[in-house]
Design an enzyme around this catalytic site. Structure first.
Site, PDB file in Angstrom:
ATOM      1  N   HIS A  25       0.794  -1.231   0.000  1.00  0.00           N
ATOM      2  CA  HIS A  25       0.000   0.000   0.000  1.00  0.00           C
ATOM      3  C   HIS A  25       0.828   1.283   0.000  1.00  0.00           C
ATOM      4  CE1 HIS A  25      -4.428   1.178   1.051  1.00  0.00           C
ATOM      5  NE2 HIS A  25      -3.992   1.745  -0.066  1.00  0.00           N
TER       6      HIS A  25
ATOM      7  N   ASP B 104      -9.973  -0.073   3.922  1.00  0.00           N
ATOM      8  CA  ASP B 104      -8.806  -0.716   4.539  1.00  0.00           C
ATOM      9  C   ASP B 104      -9.145  -1.112   5.975  1.00  0.00           C
ATOM     10  OD1 ASP B 104      -6.114  -1.270   5.350  1.00  0.00           O
ATOM     11  OD2 ASP B 104      -5.357   0.343   4.078  1.00  0.00           O
TER      12      ASP B 104
ATOM     13  N   HIS C 175      -6.812  -0.880   8.042  1.00  0.00           N
ATOM     14  CA  HIS C 175      -5.844   0.000   8.721  1.00  0.00           C
ATOM     15  C   HIS C 175      -5.991   1.443   8.223  1.00  0.00           C
ATOM     16  CE1 HIS C 175      -4.109  -4.074   8.161  1.00  0.00           C
ATOM     17  NE2 HIS C 175      -3.813  -3.960   9.452  1.00  0.00           N
TER      18      HIS C 175
ATOM     19  N   ASP D  94      -3.320   3.544   7.861  1.00  0.00           N
ATOM     20  CA  ASP D  94      -2.106   3.917   7.113  1.00  0.00           C
ATOM     21  C   ASP D  94      -1.774   5.395   7.291  1.00  0.00           C
ATOM     22  OD1 ASP D  94      -2.121   1.265   6.389  1.00  0.00           O
ATOM     23  OD2 ASP D  94      -2.832   1.599   4.348  1.00  0.00           O
TER      24      ASP D  94
ATOM     25  N   HIS E 208       4.208   1.089   4.252  1.00  0.00           N
ATOM     26  CA  HIS E 208       2.811   0.859   3.839  1.00  0.00           C
ATOM     27  C   HIS E 208       1.820   1.264   4.925  1.00  0.00           C
ATOM     28  CE1 HIS E 208       1.842  -3.520   5.410  1.00  0.00           C
ATOM     29  NE2 HIS E 208       2.505  -2.820   6.302  1.00  0.00           N
TER      30      HIS E 208
ATOM     31  N   ASP F 196      -7.422  -1.614  -0.104  1.00  0.00           N
ATOM     32  CA  ASP F 196      -6.479  -2.581   0.456  1.00  0.00           C
ATOM     33  C   ASP F 196      -7.264  -3.876   0.632  1.00  0.00           C
ATOM     34  OD1 ASP F 196      -4.919  -4.124   2.269  1.00  0.00           O
ATOM     35  OD2 ASP F 196      -4.061  -2.310   3.162  1.00  0.00           O
TER      36      ASP F 196
ATOM     37  N   ASP G  83      -6.987  -6.196   2.468  1.00  0.00           N
ATOM     38  CA  ASP G  83      -7.234  -6.597   3.861  1.00  0.00           C
ATOM     39  C   ASP G  83      -8.454  -5.899   4.468  1.00  0.00           C
ATOM     40  OD1 ASP G  83      -6.375  -4.139   5.089  1.00  0.00           O
ATOM     41  OD2 ASP G  83      -4.312  -4.859   5.207  1.00  0.00           O
TER      42      ASP G  83
ATOM     43  N   GLU H 235      -1.938  -5.094  -1.884  1.00  0.00           N
ATOM     44  CA  GLU H 235      -1.649  -6.014  -0.777  1.00  0.00           C
ATOM     45  C   GLU H 235      -2.092  -7.464  -1.004  1.00  0.00           C
ATOM     46  OE1 GLU H 235       0.243  -5.329   1.928  1.00  0.00           O
ATOM     47  OE2 GLU H 235       0.315  -3.125   1.925  1.00  0.00           O
TER      48      GLU H 235
HETATM   49  N1  LIG Z   1      -1.284  -1.200   4.153  1.00  0.00           N
HETATM   50  C1  LIG Z   1      -1.287  -1.970   5.226  1.00  0.00           C
HETATM   51  N2  LIG Z   1      -1.642  -3.222   5.163  1.00  0.00           N
HETATM   52  N3  LIG Z   1      -0.905  -1.394   6.367  1.00  0.00           N
HETATM   53  C2  LIG Z   1      -0.766  -2.061   7.629  1.00  0.00           C
HETATM   54  C3  LIG Z   1      -0.205  -1.141   8.657  1.00  0.00           C
HETATM   55  C4  LIG Z   1      -0.038  -1.786   9.987  1.00  0.00           C
HETATM   56  C5  LIG Z   1       0.463  -0.884  11.096  1.00  0.00           C
HETATM   57  N4  LIG Z   1      -0.507   0.131  11.428  1.00  0.00           N
HETATM   58  C6  LIG Z   1       1.784  -0.216  10.715  1.00  0.00           C
HETATM   59  O1  LIG Z   1       1.849   0.967  10.646  1.00  0.00           O
HETATM   60  O2  LIG Z   1       2.755  -0.901  10.485  1.00  0.00           O
HETATM   61 MN   LIG Z   2      -3.461  -0.277   3.657  1.00  0.00          MN
HETATM   62 MN   LIG Z   3      -4.537  -2.703   5.488  1.00  0.00          MN
END
Ligand SMILES: NC(=[NH2+])NCCC[C@H](N)C(=O)O
Ligand SMILES: [Mn+2]
Ligand SMILES: [Mn+2]
Length: 328
Positions: A109, A133, A135, A137, A150, A241, A243, A286
């Site tokens: 990402h 997502d 998350h 990010d 990411h 994303d 996920d 991802e």
């Molecule tokens: N694009 C993603 N899957 N991001 C996951 C980030 C997970 C976590 N918040 C980090 O900063 O490492």
């Molecule tokens: Mn992401």
């Molecule tokens: Mn994510």
């Protein structure tokens, strides 16, 4: 503005990039998705449109070479990320300027930095962003507990967070010009504590899984679009994303979190975006074909393709054959 009246042009960019996170395999995402027949499926959608509408699809690749060894504290593989996104931004800008809707296949990402930047440059900032997502990010290099870039793209893009970054060598092409007022999250369920602080302090529009549960996906998408683009005139950037989907739907991804969107919800959200006629760019990131069993990988890629098809106008009610006469 991209509309679905008249000819539709799609530009597909594969970005086999994995340096924004530590797991190997995510660089093979674009290839795996193409191999499963994505391009033919998109061509079918275009062919189902009537004669004067029709459409065209072009394929592109961005493969970046690291050109410097610059380092930034707590940003792993910084030079690679800076370099790939610089190339990607130019490519996305060019594709959108040529009137194509840009579909970017990741990769991790961190490539959202380049895709959003390119979209904004092409559209003179008239862009709003749906970040779908698990998350947010939204970490800076000071708040990230992993150093994985990411987890940082939204924080690099947001103008409101510009003062929280050090000077980033080799990133001068990227200005944090997205106002967080034009960004909405959907699907959140794994948000770090500093990310939570930023979301609350800046009043960022954020629909977590709780809101999807309370209101339903359709209302959530409508509320999100109303917030980030009340005039309904902006070009929409969807950064999806994989996920965001539940781990049962999309297990082959590096940071999967249970309790996420069903594929039905993901597809429905994309159908709604399609109906606005204002989709300017979609990132699908991802997908990691090295994670899980063969079954897991197949399921994840199929889910990604369903999401993409929905965004480009595939109808679950069936597509017309394009030629309106019934064969005898
Ligand atoms: N694009 C993603 N899957 N991001 C996951 C980030 C997970 C976590 N918040 C980090 O900063 O490492
Ligand atoms: Mn992401
Ligand atoms: Mn994510």
């Amino acid at each position: 503005m991209c509309t679905w009246k008249g000819e539709t042009k799609i530009g597909v960019v594969g970005v086999p990039f994995d340096k924004g996170q530590p797991r190997i395999g995510v660089a093979n995402g674009p290839n795996a998705i193409r191999k499963a027949g994505l391009v033919d499926k998109l061509r079918n959608i275009l062919n189902s449109r009537s004669k004067h509408q029709g459409g065209r699809l072009r394929e592109h690749h961005v493969r970046a070479q690291q050109r410097n060894r610059k380092k930034v504290p707590n940003m792993r593989e910084y030079a690679h990320v800076a370099c790939c996104n610089c190339e990607l931004s130019k490519k996305v800008e060019q594709i959108i300027r040529e009137g194509q809707i840009c579909l970017t296949l990741g990769g991790d990402h961190s490539i959202g930095i380049g895709t959003v930047d390119g979209h904004i440059k092409a559209k003179n900032k008239d862009v709003c962003i749906l970040w779908i997502d698990a998350h947010a990010d939204l970490n800076t290099n000071k708040t990230s507990t992993t150093g994985n870039v990411h987890g940082m793209p939204m924080a690099l893009l947001a103008s409101e967070l510009a003062d929280y970054w050090p000077y980033l060598p080799g990133m001068d092409w990227q200005q944090p010009v997205v106002s967080i007022r034009n960004v909405a999250y959907i699907g959140l369920r794994s948000v770090d504590s500093y990310e939570r602080l930023v979301i609350d302090k800046l009043g960022i529009t954020a629909f977590g899984m709780g809101e999807v549960e309370d209101y339903g996906i359709s209302t959530v998408v409508n509320m999100a679009l109303e917030k980030i683009d009340p005039e309904r005139e902006r070009s929409i950037h969807v950064s999806f994303d994989i996920d965001a989907l539940d781990a049962l739907e999309a297990p082959s991804t590096g940071t999967c979190v249970r309790g996420g969107l069903t594929l039905r919800e993901g597809v429905h959200a994309m159908e709604m975006v399609h109906r606005t006629g204002r989709l300017g760019a979609l990132d699908l990131v991802e997908v990691n074909p090295s994670i899980g069993t063969e079954q897991d990988v197949k399921r994840t890629i199929e889910a990604a393709i369903h999401v993409i098809q929905a965004a480009f106008g595939h109808s679950r009610k069936g597509l017309s054959p394009g030629n309106p006469t019934l064969p005898v």
